[in-house]
Each structure stands twice: as C-alpha cells, then as structure tokens.
Design a protein around this motif. Structure first.
Motif, mmCIF file in Angstrom:
data_model
loop_
_atom_site.group_PDB
_atom_site.id
_atom_site.type_symbol
_atom_site.label_atom_id
_atom_site.label_comp_id
_atom_site.label_asym_id
_atom_site.label_seq_id
_atom_site.Cartn_x
_atom_site.Cartn_y
_atom_site.Cartn_z
ATOM 1 N N ALA A 1 0.836 -1.281 0.054
ATOM 2 C CA ALA A 1 0.161 -0.064 0.054
ATOM 3 C C ALA A 1 0.421 1.424 0.263
ATOM 4 O O ALA A 1 1.557 1.412 0.123
ATOM 5 N N PRO A 2 0.330 2.376 -0.346
ATOM 6 C CA PRO A 2 0.982 3.544 -0.241
ATOM 7 C C PRO A 2 2.053 3.788 0.555
ATOM 8 O O PRO A 2 0.870 3.578 2.377
ATOM 9 N N GLY A 3 3.500 4.285 0.272
ATOM 10 C CA GLY A 3 4.083 4.061 1.765
ATOM 11 C C GLY A 3 4.447 3.077 2.700
ATOM 12 O O GLY A 3 5.587 2.945 3.687
ATOM 13 N N GLU A 4 4.368 2.231 2.165
ATOM 14 C CA GLU A 4 4.710 0.496 2.931
ATOM 15 C C GLU A 4 5.565 0.409 2.443
ATOM 16 O O GLU A 4 6.529 0.007 0.984
ATOM 17 N N ARG A 5 6.455 -0.561 3.482
ATOM 18 C CA ARG A 5 8.163 -1.024 3.454
ATOM 19 C C ARG A 5 7.602 -2.197 3.274
ATOM 20 O O ARG A 5 7.241 -2.884 3.680
ATOM 21 N N VAL A 6 8.695 -2.362 2.211
ATOM 22 C CA VAL A 6 8.863 -4.669 1.358
ATOM 23 C C VAL A 6 10.258 -4.261 2.197
ATOM 24 O O VAL A 6 11.027 -3.963 0.838
ATOM 25 N N ALA A 7 9.980 -5.888 2.625
ATOM 26 C CA ALA A 7 11.631 -6.134 2.412
ATOM 27 C C ALA A 7 12.174 -7.471 1.267
ATOM 28 O O ALA A 7 11.502 -7.921 1.190
ATOM 29 N N VAL A 8 13.155 -6.254 1.188
ATOM 30 C CA VAL A 8 13.726 -7.192 0.049
ATOM 31 C C VAL A 8 14.294 -8.104 0.510
ATOM 32 O O VAL A 8 15.533 -8.779 1.291
ATOM 33 N N PRO A 9 14.725 -9.853 0.130
ATOM 34 C CA PRO A 9 15.046 -10.761 0.964
ATOM 35 C C PRO A 9 16.742 -10.359 0.884
ATOM 36 O O PRO A 9 16.938 -9.816 0.119
ATOM 37 N N ASP A 10 17.229 -10.769 1.606
ATOM 38 C CA ASP A 10 18.814 -10.616 1.667
ATOM 39 C C ASP A 10 19.211 -12.164 1.337
ATOM 40 O O ASP A 10 19.656 -13.200 1.926
#
Length: 218
Positions: A158-167
């Motif tokens: 959603a707008p403003g939400e942060r998604v973790a990029v896999p390590d």
C-alpha cells in the motif's frame, strides 16, 4: 550493489503487425548483447502485450523454467503434455520445460492481455516436463522454483508501506505496476533492479504498487 534497468531501455521485439508487442530485459533472439545474457538464474524477463486474438503458436522449449505472471487480461495456455488452462491476473503459472516440451500461448479474450514472463536456467539439465498453476497467490507467499534454486515473492504494498527485499546473494526486482523507492532510486512500472550482496534493503511504495522479487541462490 543495485543495478537499475529502466523500462525504456528494454529491447523491443515481437510482431506488432500480428498484435504482439514484446519488451526484453535481457539478450534475446536476434538481439544479442554479450554483457546482458543473464542475472543469476534469470535468463529472460519479457513483458508481453497481446491484442485480442493474438498469440504464439505451438513452439518448443527445453532446459528452462518458465514462470508467467498475468498483469491484465487472460492467457490461454496449451502444451504437449496435455495441459490446457486459462491464466488470470494474480495467478502464477510455472512450466518446467526440462528435456523438452511444446506449448502455445494466446489471448482468446476480447480485451488486451499483458503478462510478464521470466525464464530461469535450471541447476541440472534434462528431466521430465511439469506444469503448475497457483490461482490467486497470496501476497508475500513465496513460490519455489526449486529446479533453478529460486524463490518468487509477489508483493503488493500500500502507499508508504515498506517491503523487505530478501537478504540473498542475488535478487531480481521487477516493478509490475505503480512505483517504489529502492535505496536512492525511484522505480516505476517496467523498471527493474539487479541487487547483489545487499542486506537490510527495503522497497517503499510510492502509491499502490505490485512487485515481483526473485530471490536467487546463484
């Protein structure tokens, strides 16, 4: 390292006169770029646009894991192993070509079809072809392409939400729709990023967005 590739830098292919507009992210077919052959297991990421009634007739594949994500419209799939399916937006289709299979892909609907198709090189050649269709995959539920040592993460922040990029050693990020901020870069629909050796990285949605994140072991 984050290597951003813009949508307007893709190689245009397909057959516009036949209603097929293709945009290639990697060296493909008559377009040969020795510096852009693959990223980890990913050897192709094609954006396909098919007009109603257009499509690809039956053709062969081998030693390739082919994963399809429909953006809009419906894709009709038929293959030589007897599968005949309709793939809709939100579905994950996975064709493991293995030692060899033939298939056809068409837009049998009355509206334009857009899909993203990723090809991955398998860890080992050969084997028996297989097919899977996951309807309506849930957000953040990974889909494993074990034959290629890869995981697909579909994210719809959603707008403003942060998604973790896999390590992971390598991550291929493709923006399906909307826009995200990845590191110091803003990525828009059709843009991609090839991420190497990063940890703790996030993608922040600029408005609603949809992402395909490929977590690659090699």
């Amino acid at each position: 390292m984050i290597d951003v590739r813009r949508a307007d830098g893709r190689y245009r292919g397909g057959d516009p006169a036949a209603g097929i507009d293709t945009r290639h992210a990697f060296s493909f077919g008559p377009h040969y770029d020795p510096d852009n052959l693959r990223f980890g297991a990913v050897i192709a990421c094609n954006e396909e646009r098919l007009a109603p009634g257009a499509g690809f007739g039956e053709h062969p594949h081998s030693h390739t894991e082919i994963v399809t994500w429909v953006v809009a419209g419906e894709l009709t799939h038929r293959d030589s192993a007897g599968h005949a399916t309709t793939v809709r937006a939100g579905d994950v289709q996975h064709l493991s070509a293995a030692a060899g299979v033939r298939h056809a892909e068409r837009n049998d609907g009355d509206t334009p079809l857009t899909f993203v198709q990723t090809w991955l090189a398998p860890l080992e050649p050969g084997g028996t072809p297989s097919y899977a269709l996951v309807p309506g995959i849930a957000d953040a539920t990974p889909y494993a392409v074990s034959a290629a040592g890869a995981l697909l993460h579909v994210r719809r922040p959603a707008p403003g939400e942060r998604v973790a990029v896999p390590d992971a050693a390598l991550v291929y990020v493709h923006v399906v729709r909307g826009a995200v901020r990845l590191g110091d870069e803003d990525l828009h629909a059709g843009d991609a990023a090839r991420v190497t050796g990063e940890s703790g990285l996030t993608a922040e949605a600029i408005g609603a967005a949809e992402l395909l994140l490929w977590e690659l072991s090699r």
